[in-house]
Write a protein that holds these residues in place. Structure first.
Motif, short mmCIF file in Angstrom:
data_model
loop_
_atom_site.label_atom_id
_atom_site.label_comp_id
_atom_site.label_asym_id
_atom_site.label_seq_id
_atom_site.Cartn_x
_atom_site.Cartn_y
_atom_site.Cartn_z
N ILE A 1 4.76 66.78 98.97
CA ILE A 1 5.91 67.04 99.82
C ILE A 1 5.70 68.44 100.39
O ILE A 1 5.68 69.42 99.64
CB ILE A 1 7.24 66.98 99.04
CG1 ILE A 1 7.36 65.67 98.27
CG2 ILE A 1 8.41 67.19 99.99
CD1 ILE A 1 7.51 64.43 99.13
N SER B 1 3.37 70.18 95.69
CA SER B 1 3.54 70.90 96.94
C SER B 1 2.67 72.14 96.89
O SER B 1 2.01 72.42 95.88
CB SER B 1 5.00 71.29 97.18
OG SER B 1 5.17 71.80 98.49
N ILE C 1 15.14 71.07 100.89
CA ILE C 1 14.80 69.64 100.89
C ILE C 1 13.50 69.42 100.12
O ILE C 1 13.39 68.50 99.30
CB ILE C 1 14.68 69.10 102.33
CG1 ILE C 1 16.03 69.17 103.03
CG2 ILE C 1 14.15 67.66 102.33
CD1 ILE C 1 15.97 68.82 104.51
N MET C 2 12.52 70.29 100.36
CA MET C 2 11.24 70.17 99.65
C MET C 2 11.45 70.31 98.15
O MET C 2 10.92 69.52 97.36
CB MET C 2 10.26 71.22 100.17
CG MET C 2 8.86 71.12 99.57
SD MET C 2 8.66 72.22 98.14
CE MET C 2 8.45 73.80 98.96
N ASN D 1 14.11 69.72 96.35
CA ASN D 1 14.82 68.56 95.81
C ASN D 1 13.93 67.33 95.72
O ASN D 1 14.00 66.56 94.75
CB ASN D 1 16.06 68.26 96.66
CG ASN D 1 17.15 69.30 96.50
OD1 ASN D 1 17.27 69.92 95.46
ND2 ASN D 1 17.93 69.50 97.54
N GLN D 2 13.08 67.14 96.71
CA GLN D 2 12.21 65.96 96.72
C GLN D 2 11.17 66.03 95.61
O GLN D 2 10.86 65.02 94.96
CB GLN D 2 11.52 65.83 98.09
CG GLN D 2 12.46 65.54 99.25
CD GLN D 2 13.07 64.16 99.19
OE1 GLN D 2 13.96 63.89 98.37
NE2 GLN D 2 12.61 63.27 100.05
N VAL E 1 10.09 62.32 94.20
CA VAL E 1 9.73 61.57 95.41
C VAL E 1 8.26 61.81 95.71
O VAL E 1 7.52 60.92 96.14
CB VAL E 1 10.62 62.00 96.60
CG1 VAL E 1 10.16 61.32 97.89
CG2 VAL E 1 12.08 61.68 96.30
N LYS F 1 12.97 65.54 92.20
CA LYS F 1 13.36 64.15 91.96
C LYS F 1 12.16 63.24 91.77
O LYS F 1 12.31 62.07 91.42
CB LYS F 1 14.21 63.64 93.13
CG LYS F 1 15.59 64.27 93.21
CD LYS F 1 16.47 63.60 94.25
CE LYS F 1 15.93 63.74 95.64
NZ LYS F 1 16.85 63.21 96.67
N SER G 1 9.09 68.39 105.00
CA SER G 1 10.51 68.70 104.85
C SER G 1 10.94 69.76 105.86
O SER G 1 10.23 70.74 106.08
CB SER G 1 10.80 69.20 103.44
OG SER G 1 10.45 68.23 102.47
N SER H 1 11.73 65.17 107.09
CA SER H 1 12.86 64.80 106.23
C SER H 1 14.01 65.73 106.53
O SER H 1 13.90 66.94 106.37
CB SER H 1 12.46 64.92 104.75
OG SER H 1 13.57 64.71 103.93
N LYS I 1 3.18 62.87 101.72
CA LYS I 1 4.17 61.81 101.91
C LYS I 1 5.15 62.15 103.02
O LYS I 1 5.52 61.29 103.83
CB LYS I 1 4.94 61.57 100.61
CG LYS I 1 5.85 60.35 100.66
CD LYS I 1 6.32 59.96 99.28
CE LYS I 1 7.07 58.63 99.33
NZ LYS I 1 7.45 58.16 97.99
N GLU I 2 5.60 63.41 103.06
CA GLU I 2 6.53 63.79 104.12
C GLU I 2 6.53 65.31 104.30
O GLU I 2 6.11 66.05 103.42
CB GLU I 2 7.95 63.32 103.80
CG GLU I 2 8.56 63.93 102.56
CD GLU I 2 9.95 63.39 102.26
OE1 GLU I 2 10.80 64.19 101.86
OE2 GLU I 2 10.18 62.17 102.40
#
Length: 363
Positions: free
Chosen positions: A177, A241, A228-229, A231-232, A237, A235, A223, A361, A220-221
């Motif tokens: 992320i 990083s 946001i990064m 939290n992802q 996701v 969690k 942020s 995201s 994957k994405e």
């Protein structure tokens, strides 16, 4: 006689009320309603600060500064590159006084464009020459090593990637992320460093571009902002990083995020985070007061202990062990070349490498 005494007392009361009113108003009419700092020099009624340091740090320093000086601090929290772009756009109508927090590359760009004022702080002798601009358009407040961040609940220390190239292993596909690089001074530096590793010998960015292309395949994405990064990754996701060491330590220790980090074995870029007064600042005296206030030894120690910032000042004592005992292998970087090439490299990444299907995201 009683009438004279009453008249005299009334006159004294009027004088006292007038004096108290002037004090509560922040100064006399001659000072234009300005406050005074400890040295007695006039300060404007507020200071406006642009910073990427986040609301926790900014809110704490807002409260302390306002209590100390009795003037208002306004702040705008956004990415380092976003600040540079905003200061550029406001060049002919300056809105902010202080830019607090960004890699030296951003400040050097701003200096070259005539966006910063010269100011040599009172603590200048406590800074090594590598931690300030030669003309004092900016000075360093902390150093920031970049690291590989991982979710320690999902990945053990033994399993975690040990170096930059390990991130390209297919086992990490869809595990990364990434904070959207174009808005972040930290990410722009990390990505540019990956290009620079081979560019310094070949004078071609192609190998670096290929490296970033492989990293994109495992990402994957992207942020839109750091929160946001965080939290992802927290969690699960994605469990990996790339980010900076101080934020990673702070998030784990202060907020309980399941984060740990690896300092890449081959070397890592170490940024100097700085502070500057913006040219034609609308509140220049308040700007100088804030500049000094956030870089006292006490402030540096607070930032180290509470927010995991590594100070540039050489006279700060009793720092946390994670600072004094951490071994860092700094990557040797030509920062002037970075300044020259970074925008070109990042635009190429954005237009030719980033997978367009990986939308940012937003939430």
């Amino acid at each position: 006689m009683r009438l004279l005494k009453r008249g005299y007392l009334f006159f004294l009361v009027v004088i006292v009320i007038g004096i108290l009113s002037g004090c509560l108003a922040g100064g006399s009419e001659e000072s234009g309603g300005k406050s005074k700092n400890e040295s007695g020099s006039d300060l404007e009624e507020k200071v406006v600060v642009y910073s990427p340091h986040g609301k926790d740090i900014l809110s704490e320093f807002e409260a302390q500064f306002e209590e100390e000086y009795g003037i208002e601090m306004e702040f705008l929290d956004m990415g380092s590159q976003e600040i540079l772009d905003r200061v550029r756009s406001e060049k002919n109508n300056t809105q902010a006084d202080v830019w607090w927090g960004a890699p030296q590359v951003n400040f050097d760009q701003a200096k070259d464009e005539g966006l910063l004022a010269e100011y040599k702080p009172s603590y200048a002798d406590a800074l090594d020459e590598m931690y300030h601009d030669e003309d004092w358009t900016w000075s360093g407040t902390s150093i920031t090593p970049e690291v590989i961040l991982y979710n320690s609940k999902e990945i053990s220390a033994e399993e975690a990637p040990k170096d930059w190239d390990d991130l390209l292993d297919p086992e990490w596909k869809d595990e990364l992320i990434i904070r959207y690089p174009l808005a972040s001074g930290t990410m722009r530096t990390i990505y540019s460093s990956m290009i620079y590793r081979t560019y310094k010998d070949t004078e071609s960015p192609d190998e670096g571009y290929e490296w970033l292309r492989k990293l994109d395949e495992n990402t994957k994405e992207y942020s839109a902002n750091p929160e946001i990064m965080y939290n992802q990754v927290a969690k699960g996701v994605g469990n990996l990083s790339v980010w900076n060491m101080p934020d990673t330590v702070m998030l784990a220790e202060e907020k309980g995020y399941p984060f740990d980090y690896v300092i890449p074995e081959s070397g890592t870029p170490v940024l100097t985070e700085g502070i500057a007064i913006i040219k034609d600042a609308p509140h220049p005296k308040a700007a100088e007061a804030f500049y000094e206030f956030v870089n006292t030894k006490e402030a540096a120690k607070l930032l180290a202990e509470t927010y995991s910032r590594i100070p540039t000042r050489e006279d700060v004592e009793n720092l946390p062990e994670w600072i004094t005992e951490t071994e860092i292998n700094p990557m040797e970087i030509d920062w002037s070349l970075f300044q020259e090439k970074q925008s070109e490299w990042m635009e190429y990444w954005d237009n030719n490498i980033k997978n367009a299907e990986k939308d940012l995201s937003e939430e």
